[in-house]
Every structure is written in C-alpha cells, then in structure tokens.
Design a protein around this motif. Sequence first.
Motif, PDB file in Angstrom:
ATOM      1  N   TRP A  66       0.857  -1.192   0.000  1.00  9.26           N
ATOM      2  CA  TRP A  66       0.000   0.000   0.000  1.00  9.26           C
ATOM      3  C   TRP A  66       0.893   1.242   0.000  1.00  9.26           C
ATOM      4  CZ3 TRP A  66      -4.869   1.201  -0.848  1.00  9.26           C
ATOM      5  CH2 TRP A  66      -5.384   2.396  -0.381  1.00  9.26           C
ATOM      6  N   ASN A  67       0.616   2.177  -0.914  1.00  5.39           N
ATOM      7  CA  ASN A  67       1.345   3.439  -0.970  1.00  5.39           C
ATOM      8  C   ASN A  67       0.579   4.445  -0.120  1.00  5.39           C
ATOM      9  OD1 ASN A  67       2.259   6.070  -1.716  1.00  5.39           O
ATOM     10  ND2 ASN A  67       3.076   5.225  -3.626  1.00  5.39           N
ATOM     11  N   THR A  68       1.162   4.893   0.987  1.00  2.00           N
ATOM     12  CA  THR A  68       0.456   5.797   1.901  1.00  2.00           C
ATOM     13  C   THR A  68       0.349   7.214   1.343  1.00  2.00           C
ATOM     14  OG1 THR A  68       2.510   6.256   3.101  1.00  2.00           O
ATOM     15  CG2 THR A  68       1.104   4.488   3.962  1.00  2.00           C
ATOM     16  N   LYS A  72      -3.152   4.177  -2.592  1.00  6.06           N
ATOM     17  CA  LYS A  72      -3.490   3.148  -3.581  1.00  6.06           C
ATOM     18  C   LYS A  72      -2.579   1.948  -3.392  1.00  6.06           C
ATOM     19  CE  LYS A  72      -5.096   6.247  -7.179  1.00  6.06           C
ATOM     20  NZ  LYS A  72      -4.907   6.681  -8.556  1.00  6.06           N
ATOM     21  N   LYS A  73      -3.060   0.789  -3.872  1.00  3.23           N
ATOM     22  CA  LYS A  73      -2.225  -0.404  -3.883  1.00  3.23           C
ATOM     23  C   LYS A  73      -1.118  -0.198  -4.905  1.00  3.23           C
ATOM     24  CE  LYS A  73      -4.219  -4.538  -3.497  1.00  3.23           C
ATOM     25  NZ  LYS A  73      -5.150  -5.645  -3.762  1.00  3.23           N
ATOM     26  N   VAL A  74       0.032  -0.783  -4.641  1.00  6.18           N
ATOM     27  CA  VAL A  74       1.182  -0.668  -5.530  1.00  6.18           C
ATOM     28  C   VAL A  74       0.986  -1.596  -6.726  1.00  6.18           C
ATOM     29  CG1 VAL A  74       3.687  -0.999  -5.667  1.00  6.18           C
ATOM     30  CG2 VAL A  74       2.662  -0.059  -3.588  1.00  6.18           C
ATOM     31  N   THR A  81       8.845 -10.109  -3.550  1.00  5.59           N
ATOM     32  CA  THR A  81       8.492 -11.424  -3.025  1.00  5.59           C
ATOM     33  C   THR A  81       8.501 -11.305  -1.506  1.00  5.59           C
ATOM     34  OG1 THR A  81      10.800 -12.078  -2.938  1.00  5.59           O
ATOM     35  CG2 THR A  81       9.587 -12.642  -4.952  1.00  5.59           C
ATOM     36  N   GLU A  82       8.010 -12.312  -0.824  1.00  8.63           N
ATOM     37  CA  GLU A  82       8.044 -12.305   0.640  1.00  8.63           C
ATOM     38  C   GLU A  82       9.491 -12.190   1.122  1.00  8.63           C
ATOM     39  OE1 GLU A  82       6.854 -11.819   4.221  1.00  8.63           O
ATOM     40  OE2 GLU A  82       5.269 -12.346   2.810  1.00  8.63           O
ATOM     41  N   GLU A  83      10.368 -12.877   0.446  1.00  4.16           N
ATOM     42  CA  GLU A  83      11.784 -12.865   0.812  1.00  4.16           C
ATOM     43  C   GLU A  83      12.398 -11.461   0.721  1.00  4.16           C
ATOM     44  OE1 GLU A  83      15.456 -14.452  -1.653  1.00  4.16           O
ATOM     45  OE2 GLU A  83      14.367 -16.112  -0.719  1.00  4.16           O
ATOM     46  N   GLY A  84      11.976 -10.674  -0.251  1.00  3.30           N
ATOM     47  CA  GLY A  84      12.545  -9.346  -0.438  1.00  3.30           C
ATOM     48  C   GLY A  84      11.713  -8.208   0.116  1.00  3.30           C
ATOM     49  N   ALA A  85      10.620  -8.530   0.803  1.00  7.62           N
ATOM     50  CA  ALA A  85       9.666  -7.506   1.253  1.00  7.62           C
ATOM     51  C   ALA A  85      10.280  -6.485   2.213  1.00  7.62           C
ATOM     52  CB  ALA A  85       8.444  -8.161   1.897  1.00  7.62           C
ATOM     53  N   GLU A  86      11.037  -6.929   3.190  1.00 10.02           N
ATOM     54  CA  GLU A  86      11.580  -5.993   4.183  1.00 10.02           C
ATOM     55  C   GLU A  86      12.571  -5.019   3.547  1.00 10.02           C
ATOM     56  OE1 GLU A  86      10.172  -5.511   7.125  1.00 10.02           O
ATOM     57  OE2 GLU A  86       8.834  -7.105   6.462  1.00 10.02           O
ATOM     58  N   CYS A  95       5.563   3.325   1.954  1.00 10.51           N
ATOM     59  CA  CYS A  95       4.763   2.128   1.668  1.00 10.51           C
ATOM     60  C   CYS A  95       4.690   1.225   2.892  1.00 10.51           C
ATOM     61  CB  CYS A  95       5.374   1.358   0.500  1.00 10.51           C
ATOM     62  SG  CYS A  95       5.241   2.212  -1.074  1.00 10.51           S
ATOM     63  N   GLU A  96       3.671   0.379   2.885  1.00 10.73           N
ATOM     64  CA  GLU A  96       3.476  -0.603   3.949  1.00 10.73           C
ATOM     65  C   GLU A  96       2.764  -1.804   3.358  1.00 10.73           C
ATOM     66  OE1 GLU A  96       1.224   1.895   6.573  1.00 10.73           O
ATOM     67  OE2 GLU A  96      -0.692   1.327   5.676  1.00 10.73           O
ATOM     68  N   ARG A  97       2.772  -2.903   4.091  1.00  8.35           N
ATOM     69  CA  ARG A  97       2.049  -4.091   3.619  1.00  8.35           C
ATOM     70  C   ARG A  97       0.564  -3.770   3.499  1.00  8.35           C
ATOM     71  NH1 ARG A  97       4.694  -9.229   4.168  1.00  8.35           N
ATOM     72  NH2 ARG A  97       6.829  -8.906   4.851  1.00  8.35           N
ATOM     73  N   TYR A  98      -0.039  -4.278   2.436  1.00  6.12           N
ATOM     74  CA  TYR A  98      -1.466  -4.052   2.208  1.00  6.12           C
ATOM     75  C   TYR A  98      -2.273  -4.962   3.123  1.00  6.12           C
ATOM     76  CZ  TYR A  98      -6.024  -3.991  -0.026  1.00  6.12           C
ATOM     77  OH  TYR A  98      -7.360  -3.876  -0.279  1.00  6.12           O
ATOM     78  N   THR A  99      -3.183  -4.331   3.884  1.00  6.10           N
ATOM     79  CA  THR A  99      -4.054  -5.086   4.788  1.00  6.10           C
ATOM     80  C   THR A  99      -5.512  -4.654   4.615  1.00  6.10           C
ATOM     81  OG1 THR A  99      -3.645  -3.485   6.554  1.00  6.10           O
ATOM     82  CG2 THR A  99      -2.237  -5.456   6.512  1.00  6.10           C
ATOM     83  N   GLY A 100      -5.842  -4.218   3.390  1.00  8.11           N
ATOM     84  CA  GLY A 100      -7.212  -3.779   3.128  1.00  8.11           C
ATOM     85  C   GLY A 100      -7.434  -2.305   3.432  1.00  8.11           C
ATOM     86  N   GLN A 101      -6.375  -1.488   3.328  1.00  5.19           N
ATOM     87  CA  GLN A 101      -6.483  -0.074   3.662  1.00  5.19           C
ATOM     88  C   GLN A 101      -7.545   0.662   2.841  1.00  5.19           C
ATOM     89  OE1 GLN A 101      -3.688  -1.823   3.407  1.00  5.19           O
ATOM     90  NE2 GLN A 101      -2.008  -0.934   4.567  1.00  5.19           N
ATOM     91  N   ASP A 102      -7.873   0.169   1.664  1.00  2.00           N
ATOM     92  CA  ASP A 102      -8.857   0.842   0.828  1.00  2.00           C
ATOM     93  C   ASP A 102     -10.283   0.315   1.040  1.00  2.00           C
ATOM     94  OD1 ASP A 102      -8.268  -1.620  -0.258  1.00  2.00           O
ATOM     95  OD2 ASP A 102      -8.365  -0.936  -2.331  1.00  2.00           O
TER      96      ASP A 102
END
Length: 119
Positions: A66-68, A72-74, A81-86, A95-102
């Motif tokens: 999620w782009n704050t 909007k979602k990125v 990938t999950e491996e490269g997320a951090e 940005c942050e992990r999308y958790t249904g912000q919209d």
Amino acid sequence: DQFGPKRQANLQEAFKTEAELRKATEKDLRSVAKIGPGLAKVLYGVIATGDFPPSKWRGEARVAMWNTRTQKKVSTRSLPTEEGAEAWLEKRPHCERYTGQDMTLRGPNLVSDASVMGG
C-alpha cells in the motif's frame, strides 16, 4: 503482457515487414511510440536470439503493498516477493504491507472507499 495491442500496432506501422523488424536496431525500436528504452532492449534481444528472457515474476508469489502517499495499492509488477519484502519497504518508507487499507466496513460486506457515497 508487455506487447499489448497498441504497442503491436505501433511496431507494425513502423516496420511493415518481418525483414524490416529483423534489421531494426535497438535505437530504431526505441523511436517507436510506446516502446521505451527498457522494452526496446528486451525486444531487440528477442529479435536477435529468438528467445524471450525469463520473467522475474513468473511463479513467484508477490506481497501486496500500500502506498500511503497516493492511498493506492502498488502496481503488481513493482511488488516484492516475501523474501525481499523488508528490504523493499526499507527503500520505500511511504509504503506498507497491504491489509485492506482501501476497504471500509459497511454492514456485512467490505466495499471500496471509492464506492461509499456520503459518509
């Protein structure tokens, strides 16, 4: 698909025959509308070798982000990938992990904020 209908039409207009396309340089390809430097390089490689490069997205699950700033979602192609997320998030503090912000809870269903009238 990188070669959508508009790009295909632009390439067909610029290069009337397959022989013309095969003679095209990377610079020639870049000059075609909607074909940027990156796509011109890929296309030139495909013409030269006959092989498409392996997709870095194929078969790898992506983490929704999620782009704050834009709220909007990125774009899917930009997702890590999950491996490269951090590491991806460290480079993008907005940005942050999308958790249904919209989504907003309205009764028993979730609906997009853009769909909510009034307030």
